[in-house]
Design an enzyme around this catalytic site. Structure first.
Site, short mmCIF file in Angstrom:
data_model
loop_
_atom_site.label_atom_id
_atom_site.label_comp_id
_atom_site.label_asym_id
_atom_site.label_seq_id
_atom_site.Cartn_x
_atom_site.Cartn_y
_atom_site.Cartn_z
N CYS A 112 -4.49 -2.26 0.77
CA CYS A 112 -5.00 -3.61 0.56
C CYS A 112 -5.18 -4.23 1.93
O CYS A 112 -4.24 -4.28 2.71
CB CYS A 112 -4.03 -4.45 -0.26
SG CYS A 112 -3.73 -3.85 -1.92
N SER A 143 0.83 -1.18 0.00
CA SER A 143 0.00 0.00 0.00
C SER A 143 0.87 1.24 0.00
O SER A 143 2.06 1.19 0.31
CB SER A 143 -0.92 -0.01 1.22
OG SER A 143 -1.65 -1.22 1.28
N HIS A 145 1.10 15.40 -3.72
CA HIS A 145 1.78 16.31 -4.65
C HIS A 145 1.13 17.68 -4.52
O HIS A 145 -0.10 17.78 -4.41
CB HIS A 145 1.67 15.82 -6.10
CG HIS A 145 2.09 14.40 -6.29
ND1 HIS A 145 3.42 14.02 -6.33
CD2 HIS A 145 1.37 13.27 -6.44
CE1 HIS A 145 3.48 12.71 -6.51
NE2 HIS A 145 2.25 12.23 -6.57
#
Length: 264
Positions: free
Chosen positions: A140, A112, A117
């Site tokens: 997950c 994971s 950003h």
């Protein structure tokens, strides 16, 4: 929803991605450059790393690797690779309710990641500046990354937020039956605290049969002084205050609805 007895590991991938926007008005080119420099420093790679590391703590993930970078002239990126922690899935709360702020919640993750950003932006015409941060939490395992949503929005106070949550893949129960989602969800809003929901206008666009959930948020209260950089509202004429207010409101409406709108 009753707890599923699975065959092997839970293979569902749950991804939460959202954009946060901060809007500002600057009167001069120097002020515009000053705002970009200020917001770039406020959300530099080091601070973003701190926020994402705390996010890992909230969902109970192990940090495997951190990649971070500040960019010239502006912007930053941070990506954290996280791993599962061995827990009993039966002990995990998958019900719809807001996640905690600083408190720890267990998780079960595999391959994971969490990334962010930033995109400071301005234009010489009009004096408007925007700051956008894109964040993605993908896991997950047995819990949803929505448990981190409450904390992240509190940390990144924003004028506008757009949120997308989706569940992909499938997991099997002990009888071999596929399950394409393992928890109840009607709206992303159910994972937000009441105080947060009271601050924003919200709109949902959900595609339940595809396990896609979309929520938009627009700050309710508008106080002009919070949107001015190096400008005191009292120094402006009533006509100038109205012009700037209309400009900011129009900008926020366009971002919220995701389309260009006619100027009234």
């Amino acid at each position: 929803m009753h707890k599923l007895k699975l065959h092997g590991f839970n293979n569902l991938t749950k991804s939460l991605s959202f954009c946060i926007y901060d809007i500002c008005y600057t009167k001069t080119a120097d002020d515009r450059d000053g705002y970009i420099a200020y917001i770039d420093e406020q959300y530099n790679a080091n601070r973003l790393t701190e926020i994402l590391t705390e996010t890992c703590s909230i969902i109970g993930a192990n940090v495997l690797n951190i990649a971070r970078q500040d960019y010239d002239p502006q912007g930053a990126s941070v990506t954290i690779l996280v791993s599962e922690e061995p827990i009993d899935p039966r002990d995990v709360d998958t019900s719809e309710h807001p996640g905690p702020l600083p408190n720890s919640v267990v998780a079960h993750l595999d391959k994971s990641h969490i990334c962010v950003h930033t995109y400071p932006e301005s234009h010489p015409e009009g004096g408007l500046c925007t700051f956008r941060a894109d964040i993605e939490v993908s896991t997950c395992g047995v819990i949803s990354p929505l448990k981190a949503l409450n904390y992240l929005i509190h940390q990144l106070e924003s004028d506008i937020v757009t949120i997308d949550y989706r569940v992909r893949g499938f997991t099997r129960d002990i009888n071999g039956v596929k399950h394409f989602i393992d928890h109840q969800i009607n709206s992303v809003q159910n994972f937000m605290s009441e105080d947060m929901k009271s601050l924003y206008h919200m709109m949902d666009v959900n595609v339940y049969q595809e396990n896609i959930f979309h929520t938009k948020m627009l700050l309710k209260d508008f106080d002009l002084k919070h949107y001015l950089f190096n400008v005191n509202p009292e120094e402006l004429s009533a006509a100038e205050r109205k012009r700037i207010t209309d400009l900011l409101y129009h900008e926020m409406q366009e971002i919220y609805y995701g389309r260009n709108l006619p100027v009234l």
